[in-house]
Motif scaffolding. Structure first.
Motif, mmCIF file in Angstrom:
data_model
loop_
_atom_site.group_PDB
_atom_site.id
_atom_site.type_symbol
_atom_site.label_atom_id
_atom_site.label_comp_id
_atom_site.label_asym_id
_atom_site.label_seq_id
_atom_site.Cartn_x
_atom_site.Cartn_y
_atom_site.Cartn_z
ATOM 1 N N THR A 619 0.830 -1.197 0.000
ATOM 2 C CA THR A 619 0.000 0.000 0.000
ATOM 3 C C THR A 619 0.868 1.253 0.000
ATOM 4 O OG1 THR A 619 -1.727 -1.184 1.207
ATOM 5 C CG2 THR A 619 -1.850 1.215 1.196
ATOM 6 N N ILE A 620 1.958 1.223 0.758
ATOM 7 C CA ILE A 620 2.888 2.356 0.760
ATOM 8 C C ILE A 620 3.405 2.603 -0.653
ATOM 9 C CG2 ILE A 620 5.182 3.114 1.480
ATOM 10 C CD1 ILE A 620 4.693 1.960 4.181
ATOM 11 N N ALA A 621 3.843 1.532 -1.308
ATOM 12 C CA ALA A 621 4.379 1.667 -2.662
ATOM 13 C C ALA A 621 3.312 2.190 -3.620
ATOM 14 C CB ALA A 621 4.911 0.314 -3.147
ATOM 15 N N LYS A 622 2.089 1.684 -3.482
ATOM 16 C CA LYS A 622 1.002 2.089 -4.363
ATOM 17 C C LYS A 622 0.644 3.556 -4.155
ATOM 18 C CE LYS A 622 -3.909 1.166 -5.302
ATOM 19 N NZ LYS A 622 -5.088 0.344 -4.901
ATOM 20 N N VAL A 623 0.482 3.944 -2.895
ATOM 21 C CA VAL A 623 0.111 5.322 -2.593
ATOM 22 C C VAL A 623 1.241 6.273 -2.973
ATOM 23 C CG1 VAL A 623 -0.496 6.933 -0.746
ATOM 24 C CG2 VAL A 623 -1.503 4.654 -0.794
ATOM 25 N N GLY A 624 2.487 5.848 -2.752
ATOM 26 C CA GLY A 624 3.619 6.671 -3.143
ATOM 27 C C GLY A 624 3.651 6.910 -4.640
ATOM 28 N N LYS A 625 3.356 5.856 -5.404
ATOM 29 C CA LYS A 625 3.320 5.987 -6.865
ATOM 30 C C LYS A 625 2.179 6.908 -7.299
ATOM 31 C CE LYS A 625 2.946 3.255 -11.115
ATOM 32 N NZ LYS A 625 2.772 1.885 -11.690
ATOM 33 N N MET A 626 1.014 6.743 -6.674
ATOM 34 C CA MET A 626 -0.132 7.580 -7.021
ATOM 35 C C MET A 626 0.131 9.043 -6.661
ATOM 36 S SD MET A 626 -3.303 5.113 -5.906
ATOM 37 C CE MET A 626 -4.543 6.295 -6.412
ATOM 38 N N ASP A 650 -9.158 10.525 -2.409
ATOM 39 C CA ASP A 650 -8.096 10.738 -1.422
ATOM 40 C C ASP A 650 -8.464 10.094 -0.089
ATOM 41 O OD1 ASP A 650 -6.612 12.142 -3.241
ATOM 42 O OD2 ASP A 650 -7.229 14.130 -2.518
ATOM 43 N N ARG A 651 -9.751 10.230 0.291
ATOM 44 C CA ARG A 651 -10.204 9.675 1.566
ATOM 45 C C ARG A 651 -10.130 8.145 1.548
ATOM 46 N NH1 ARG A 651 -14.830 11.924 1.464
ATOM 47 N NH2 ARG A 651 -14.121 13.893 2.357
ATOM 48 N N GLU A 652 -10.509 7.548 0.439
ATOM 49 C CA GLU A 652 -10.450 6.095 0.320
ATOM 50 C C GLU A 652 -9.009 5.591 0.345
ATOM 51 O OE1 GLU A 652 -12.820 3.727 0.368
ATOM 52 O OE2 GLU A 652 -14.103 5.406 0.940
ATOM 53 N N GLU A 653 -8.109 6.356 -0.274
ATOM 54 C CA GLU A 653 -6.694 5.970 -0.258
ATOM 55 C C GLU A 653 -6.161 5.966 1.168
ATOM 56 O OE1 GLU A 653 -4.441 8.434 -2.867
ATOM 57 O OE2 GLU A 653 -5.647 7.933 -4.618
ATOM 58 N N ARG A 654 -6.485 7.030 1.921
ATOM 59 C CA ARG A 654 -6.009 7.105 3.302
ATOM 60 C C ARG A 654 -6.622 5.999 4.157
ATOM 61 N NH1 ARG A 654 -6.879 12.671 2.369
ATOM 62 N NH2 ARG A 654 -8.849 12.602 3.507
ATOM 63 N N LYS A 655 -7.909 5.726 3.918
ATOM 64 C CA LYS A 655 -8.581 4.666 4.665
ATOM 65 C C LYS A 655 -7.943 3.315 4.364
ATOM 66 C CE LYS A 655 -13.181 2.641 5.356
ATOM 67 N NZ LYS A 655 -14.607 2.698 4.932
ATOM 68 N N LEU A 657 -4.903 2.814 3.285
ATOM 69 C CA LEU A 657 -3.551 2.834 3.838
ATOM 70 C C LEU A 657 -3.574 2.499 5.322
ATOM 71 C CD1 LEU A 657 -0.582 3.560 3.099
ATOM 72 C CD2 LEU A 657 -1.089 5.875 3.856
ATOM 73 N N ARG A 658 -4.481 3.155 6.050
ATOM 74 C CA ARG A 658 -4.572 2.908 7.487
ATOM 75 C C ARG A 658 -5.024 1.470 7.773
ATOM 76 N NH1 ARG A 658 -4.800 6.141 11.909
ATOM 77 N NH2 ARG A 658 -4.714 7.977 10.585
ATOM 78 N N GLY A 659 -5.997 1.000 7.020
ATOM 79 C CA GLY A 659 -6.493 -0.354 7.242
ATOM 80 C C GLY A 659 -5.447 -1.412 6.968
ATOM 81 N N GLN A 660 -4.694 -1.245 5.879
ATOM 82 C CA GLN A 660 -3.651 -2.206 5.545
ATOM 83 C C GLN A 660 -2.582 -2.231 6.619
ATOM 84 O OE1 GLN A 660 -3.554 -4.401 3.353
ATOM 85 N NE2 GLN A 660 -4.743 -3.818 1.566
ATOM 86 N N PHE A 661 -2.189 -1.050 7.132
ATOM 87 C CA PHE A 661 -1.124 -0.992 8.126
ATOM 88 C C PHE A 661 -1.552 -1.643 9.436
ATOM 89 C CE2 PHE A 661 1.196 2.953 6.327
ATOM 90 C CZ PHE A 661 1.718 2.155 5.340
ATOM 91 N N GLN A 662 -2.825 -1.428 9.815
ATOM 92 C CA GLN A 662 -3.266 -1.953 11.098
ATOM 93 C C GLN A 662 -3.326 -3.479 11.101
ATOM 94 O OE1 GLN A 662 -6.988 -0.031 11.808
ATOM 95 N NE2 GLN A 662 -6.067 1.976 12.183
ATOM 96 N N THR A 663 -3.438 -4.084 9.942
ATOM 97 C CA THR A 663 -3.565 -5.539 9.887
ATOM 98 C C THR A 663 -2.320 -6.215 9.346
ATOM 99 O OG1 THR A 663 -4.522 -5.388 7.657
ATOM 100 C CG2 THR A 663 -6.039 -5.351 9.524
ATOM 101 N N SER A 664 -1.248 -5.440 9.151
ATOM 102 C CA SER A 664 -0.078 -6.027 8.506
ATOM 103 C C SER A 664 1.129 -6.017 9.411
ATOM 104 C CB SER A 664 0.267 -5.234 7.236
ATOM 105 O OG SER A 664 0.832 -3.996 7.602
ATOM 106 N N GLN A 665 2.140 -6.701 8.975
ATOM 107 C CA GLN A 665 3.403 -6.736 9.689
ATOM 108 C C GLN A 665 4.040 -5.355 9.698
ATOM 109 O OE1 GLN A 665 6.195 -9.426 7.977
ATOM 110 N NE2 GLN A 665 7.845 -8.873 9.358
ATOM 111 N N ALA A 666 3.723 -4.529 8.688
ATOM 112 C CA ALA A 666 4.357 -3.217 8.599
ATOM 113 C C ALA A 666 3.949 -2.317 9.753
ATOM 114 C CB ALA A 666 3.988 -2.540 7.274
#
Length: 713
Positions: A619-626, A650-655, A657-666
């Motif tokens: 998600t970081i890589a995707k959002v960074g590219k976008m 923009d709101r969906e991207e942030r949501k 991003l936050r959701g992926q981080f909360q459930t991931s190793q990152a």
């Protein structure tokens, strides 16, 4: 009159290598041009003296030895014009043409003391600001057709100056329309969760009222800019035309420079903000005099300031930086603050000034759990701070080296598998601390080479054979790691002492500055007559890695590159006007820390595998590219439906991003998930919050994994 030249030459000739290193400072300044107001009245004689000093000393002392000629005059004008109206919101093309006629003669005007450009720029801007302020009021009153499709170019480099007032009004109509649309959609979003829904016309009314208030404050600040401010900006343009880190520092800004280097100030420990013409307290520094006294609180408005026994000074409509200067003062002195409380009551609050530590500038450490169950130490170095004045007078003074050494000793009370040294967003500071901190992790040897403008090369060494910590070490950097941070990262990389981890490159500031107070060599009577001239931060040397290459312009390339949300930002030396070029000199002899090199290819593969499998990193890589793609799309639609769609995306991207981080190793920092403590214990609460943020930081998490990989080699 050649004050700065004699000072610099005296330092260069007489100081030992280590003492010289104490005087030299490496600081990273962004390309912002905001200059704080000088409280003293405009003094033409004083400004002529400053201009003469810059004219004589910059060509003589600066590393590049640029000449004050017509070519340099054009560069000075280019920077001055950017500072005057970079966004092209006030000046007309005819104004710029008229101002440009002064450009070729700037050097001659400096030599003869006839610097008319700042006064001309001030007069034009004052007139245009008044005209635009009236335009904005009329534009807001008339309203907008929010359904029409219209394009607004947000990049000032892609537009020309307005030809006439009608064109300027059209530009501001688009600016105001964009601001109003975004505010309306934000209020409409808040309405979704509101108990009582407001009708649409009421929302638009609130938007207009809020925007009117914002603009009132905006133009109030613009109208407080003085003629002296414009001269200070002009002097700064002269200095920055030599390189981005040579700067003229007016008295207030020089004071801020000193505070940044020391990490403390003497005052009451309160943060102010301009709000509707008042100076509101927005924060109380934990442990500071105001916090201990207890009467001054956030949301209080300071109306008057008085020294004990003196008449009070009304600070209503005074800029916050000027008010802060009045409130600061020597340790042990008493100040009386007349404040208005949120309930409307007024109180006179006496506070005894004391030393206020700016804790965010100091080294911090904590212990975090490794992925294999062990313990890993974490050390954050926000800046390479040192109180030069106290150090040079033989007094004890806090510095980054001693604090880092203490952090290492504290962490080693645990059985550590490794240490993470975090230099992200560290813009630099003291060169001597860069050398000494690198020395904490290696045996004695060269750390950095320094080349003077005369071609002479010095090798700055760590002379202490002791190593504070010899275990696995990872250094975190990003594109805001600059100067002294790059010295440490480059040295530890060249010695094969650590794995450097971060974005594609660091900032790329490989120059050395000396900070000079322009009054230092003035005779007492002249200094009293002329007042405070401010200071000069002057580039006199470049530094090079022990392998010979400079970090200037290119920065340090990490051993392991991770995705970055900031990869689209044009942050770095190569993006700054008139930055010095990359070059290289000969290497020096040194002994690598490891006889066997790191198996970097294998470690990169293992790290990349984790990144590829982790949704958060993807998600970081995707959002960074976008974000990178978005940064190129500077022309935006002002149609309500299109603006709403962009905001929702923009709101969906942030949501996501936050959701992926909360459930991931990152991992990801989330306010709602952080534990809290008693709200009255601010220091404890801030410390606990900081430690939780570190544990959830994805870059720290991957650094922990890399340390585990290092142990297996």
């Amino acid at each position: 009159m050649h004050i700065t030249f004699f000072m610099a030459r005296k330092y260069m000739k007489n100081l030992t290598q280590r003492t010289l290193a104490v005087f030299l400072v490496l600081l990273f300044f962004t390309a912002g041009f905001g200059i704080a107001k000088d409280i003293q009245d405009f003094d033409q004689k004083r400004n002529q003296l400053i201009g003469d000093m810059l004219d004589k000393e910059l060509p003589a002392v600066h590393f590049s030895h640029k000449k004050m000629n017509e070519s340099q005059s054009i560069e000075i004008f280019t920077l001055f014009l950017k500072q005057l109206d970079y966004q092209k919101r006030f000046l007309l093309s005819s104004d710029v043409t008229m101002l440009r006629s002064f450009a070729p003669n700037i050097a001659d005007n400096l030599e003869h003391g006839t610097n008319v450009l700042p006064k001309t720029g001030y007069d034009i801007m004052k007139k245009r600001i008044g005209q635009v302020e009236k335009m904005v009021d009329q534009i807001l009153s008339a309203g907008f057709d929010v359904q029409s499709d219209e394009i607004y170019e947000t990049d000032p480099e892609k537009i020309a100056y307005a030809v006439d007032l009608k064109g300027l009004e059209n530009r501001w109509r688009k600016i105001m329309r964009a601001q109003v649309l975004y505010k309306y959609l934000e209020l409409a979003e808040d309405q979704k969760n509101a108990k009582e829904k407001l009708p649409d016309d009421e929302l638009w009314k609130q938007v207009r009222e809020k925007e009117s208030g914002v603009n009132k404050e905006f133009f109030q600040r613009l109208n407080q800019v003085t003629l002296q401010d414009h001269y200070d900006r002009f002097f700064n343009a002269i200095a920055r035309s030599f390189d981005p880190h040579t700067e003229y520092l007016p008295p207030t800004q020089r004071d801020e420079f000193d505070i940044q280097m020391r990490g403390y100030l003497e005052g009451v420990g309160a943060t102010l903000r301009d709000e509707n013409g008042f100076n509101k307290v927005v924060g109380i520094v934990p442990g500071g005099p105001a916090a201990k006294q207890g009467m001054l609180q956030a949301e209080d408005i300071i109306l008057q300031v008085a020294e004990k026994g003196a008449n009070p000074v009304d600070i209503t409509d005074m800029r916050a930086d000027d008010a802060a200067r009045l409130i600061r003062g020597a340790k042990g002195t008493e100040i009386l603050l007349t404040v208005k409380k949120p309930d409307g009551t007024k109180k006179v609050i006496p506070i005894i000034r004391d030393v206020v530590q700016i804790e965010d500038t100091f080294v911090k450490d904590t212990v975090i759990d490794a992925s294999d169950g062990g313990k890993i130490g974490y050390i954050l170095i926000p800046s390479f701070y040192r109180d030069f004045e106290k150090t040079n007078s033989g007094e004890d003074a806090r510095n980054a080296t001693d604090d880092t050494r203490k952090a290492i000793k504290n962490l080693q009370k645990n059985k550590l598998e490794g240490i993470i040294l975090d230099l992200r967003n560290d813009g630099g500071g003291s060169l001597v601390d860069a050398v000494d901190i690198a020395g904490l992790f290696i045996k004695s040897g060269p750390v950095v080479q320094v080349k003077a403008s005369n071609g002479k090369i010095q090798v700055l060494k760590d002379d202490d054979p002791d190593i504070e910590y010899s275990g696995p070490l990872v250094v975190l950097v990003n594109n805001f790691s600059a100067s002294a941070s790059e010295i440490v990262a480059a040295a530890l990389q060249d010695y094969k002492r650590a794995i450097i981890v971060g974005g594609e490159h660091t900032y790329g500031k490989g120059t050395v500055q000396i900070a000079i107070h322009l009054n230092n060599n003035l005779r007492g009577s002249m200094a009293n007559e002329i007042g405070d001239l401010g200071g000069l931060q002057l580039t006199i040397e470049k530094f090079y890695r022990i392998t010979g290459g400079s970090t200037q312009y290119k920065g340090v390339a990490p051993d392991i590159v991770l995705p970055s949300l900031a990869q689209h930002l044009r942050s770095g030396e190569k993006y700054l006007d008139y930055s010095l070029p990359w070059d290289q000199i000969g290497p020096v002899k040194f002994t690598s820390f490891r006889t066997k090199p790191f198996e970097l290819d294998m470690m990169r593969t293992m790290s990349q595998r984790r990144v590829d499998l982790d949704p958060g990193w993807q998600t970081i890589a995707k959002v960074g590219k976008m974000a990178n793609e978005r940064s190129r799309q500077t022309a935006v639609s002002l149609k309500l439906a299109n603006v709403r769609q962009r905001m929702e995306e923009d709101r969906e991207e942030r949501k996501s991003l936050r959701g992926q981080f909360q459930t991931s190793q990152a991992g990801f920092y989330d306010d709602e998930q952080l534990p809290t403590v008693d709200g009255t214990d601010m220091e404890k609460n801030d410390s606990l919050r900081w430690k939780e943020e570190i544990k959830q930081d994805p870059y720290v998490r991957e650094a922990k994994n890399i340390i585990v990989d290092m142990k297996r080699q």
